[in-house]
Scaffold this active site. Structure first.
Site, PDB file in Angstrom:
ATOM      1  N   HIS A 186       0.873  -1.179   0.000  1.00  0.00           N
ATOM      2  CA  HIS A 186       0.000   0.000   0.000  1.00  0.00           C
ATOM      3  C   HIS A 186       0.910   1.229   0.000  1.00  0.00           C
ATOM      4  CE1 HIS A 186      -2.508  -2.987   2.182  1.00  0.00           C
ATOM      5  NE2 HIS A 186      -3.567  -2.323   1.757  1.00  0.00           N
ATOM      6  N   ASP A 190       2.156   2.161   3.466  1.00  0.00           N
ATOM      7  CA  ASP A 190       3.161   1.279   4.070  1.00  0.00           C
ATOM      8  C   ASP A 190       4.576   1.750   3.764  1.00  0.00           C
ATOM      9  OD1 ASP A 190       0.902  -0.386   4.368  1.00  0.00           O
ATOM     10  OD2 ASP A 190       1.359  -1.394   2.472  1.00  0.00           O
TER      11      ASP A 190
END
Length: 435
Positions: free
Chosen positions: A99, A102
């Site tokens: 993501h 992240d």
């Protein structure tokens, strides 16, 4: 090189008799199973979020891990990228997934956030030139920030929709530039907490418009990977619009998108929907919707998504049965959407989780291949439905008989069917024989 994994060496295949906890006992990436290598069948990927961004928290307690990149801004993000690619090499895996939230810290504005993501993307690109690990899929986090508390695409505020679109555009383009083979949309908050403040049909229309925009932009930039939706019934929302595979398919059909989107199916999400993993795979495969898989499991004593590493080879054998029957996952793969436990503090624990998970997948793959090669399982299924291959059954399916015609045949031919055993216990034992 960092010193995060200091003293640990690359995990190798040593065979079933090995007692080395950091060796593969069943996962031999080059072993040929059903005409392809294990790695080609499984296409394993490391989840960036659970492996490197997870803090060890749970619903009743915060951070328990102490990673050297936490709370360090972009410097921490760069260190995390270094550690990630060292980990990919230690595991010797072909893929990873991420993501945007992240890999890089969020900025004060969308432009700043996207710039941070792009900066780490450039690091990924350089590292991927020297690494065999490639990108299986990317996605945007449209659920963590408080702006998304009422959804992203389905938010009552069109400005939230627009902000989410800006995030997805950036990550979709980065995924394309990094050679990613899929792009995933997980609607973590695309649902409702209460119908008291929800226009259900309005939100469905918004979700379809958002998905259409993503599909159109993917084609515009030349992205040839799969667009995937990830079904989940609840948590964090009380009810999510992508409840399960069947619900997703009905939604896509309603808006004419079923030819452009497939499903990324997670074990834990299937259980939250009160389905088995193999049920969701069977439904998706039957509908032509099976694109990729998130490998994990839930703690069956807990009513929420615990994301343990997979350790049930029998369950995975049934999963691979459906995957092999459809000819494999194509551009998809098995992403380890799994995390070590709150008390698993050591760097080695990250390896233990993935090693055990890969060994479980390998056992499941080999079991499924052996089950199919043996032929007894398929023979019994065909035998049970053989009546539909000719005579009355064939004519019914071909539309040759009306309801009156069928009823007349029953009377004229004295049809009086007797129940036959489904042989469930025998079939369960048969599957277990090959695991």
């Amino acid at each position: 090189m960092t010193d995060f994994f200091k003293g640990l060496s690359q995990v190798k295949f040593e065979g079933p008799q090995s007692r080395n906890p950091l060796a593969y006992r069943h996962y031999n990436k080059d072993e040929i199973v059903a005409g392809k290598t294990m790695e080609e069948h499984i296409r394993p990927a490391v989840a960036y979020w659970h492996t490197f961004a997870q803090e060890g928290g749970d619903p009743f307690g915060g951070r328990s891990f102490d990673r050297p990149w936490f709370d360090k801004g972009m410097d921490g993000a760069r260190l995390k990228a270094d550690v990630a690619f060292e980990f990919f090499e230690l595991l010797d895996v072909p893929f990873f997934c991420f993501h945007d939230a992240d890999i890089a810290p969020e900025g004060e504005t969308l432009a700043e956030s996207n710039k941070n993501v792009r900066a780490i993307g450039e690091i990924f690109a350089r590292k991927m030139e020297q690494s065999r690990t490639k990108l299986l899929w990317g996605t945007a986090n449209l659920f963590s920030n408080r702006r998304y508390m009422a959804g992203a695409a389905t938010n009552p505020d069109p400005e939230v929709f627009a902000y989410a679109a800006g995030q997805v555009k950036n990550v979709l383009e980065l995924t394309h530039e990094l050679g990613g083979e899929n792009y995933v949309l997980w609607g973590g908050r695309e649902g409702y907490e209460t119908l008291l403040n929800t226009k259900f049909g309005q939100e469905q229309d918004q979700m379809a418009r958002f998905l259409t925009l993503v599909i159109e932009h993917a084609k515009k930039i030349g992205f040839t990977g799969q667009i995937l939706l990830e079904p989940k019934p609840q948590e964090p929302s009380k009810h999510q619009y992508d409840y399960d595979v069947a619900t997703v398919y009905g939604f896509l059909q309603r808006y004419g998108l079923e030819q452009d989107v497939k499903c990324n199916i997670e074990v834990g999400h299937a259980f939250l929907a009160r389905h088995s993993f193999e049920h969701e795979l069977a439904v998706a495969s039957t509908l032509g919707m099976l694109g990729s898989v998130d490998a994990n499991r839930n703690d069956l004593q807990s009513g929420w998504d615990t994301d343990h590493f997979p350790n049930n080879a029998g369950e995975m054998a049934l999963a691979f049965y459906y995957i092999l029957k459809q000819g494999g996952l194509g551009k998809g793969g098995f992403n380890f959407d799994a995390k070590v436990r709150r008390q698993s503090l050591d760097a080695a624990d990250l390896l233990h989780g993935h090693v055990g998970g890969l060994d479980t997948l390998a056992r499941g793959l080999k079991g499924a291949a052996a089950l199919i090669e043996d032929g007894e399982f398929d023979r019994l299924l065909d035998e049970r439905y053989a009546g539909w291959d000719n005579g009355l059954g064939k004519d019914i399916l071909a539309g040759k008989l009306s309801l009156s015609d069928i009823a007349e045949k029953v009377h004229a031919e004295g049809i009086n069917p007797q129940p036959k055993s489904g042989r469930q216990e025998y079939l369960e034992n048969l599957v277990n024989h090959f695991v």
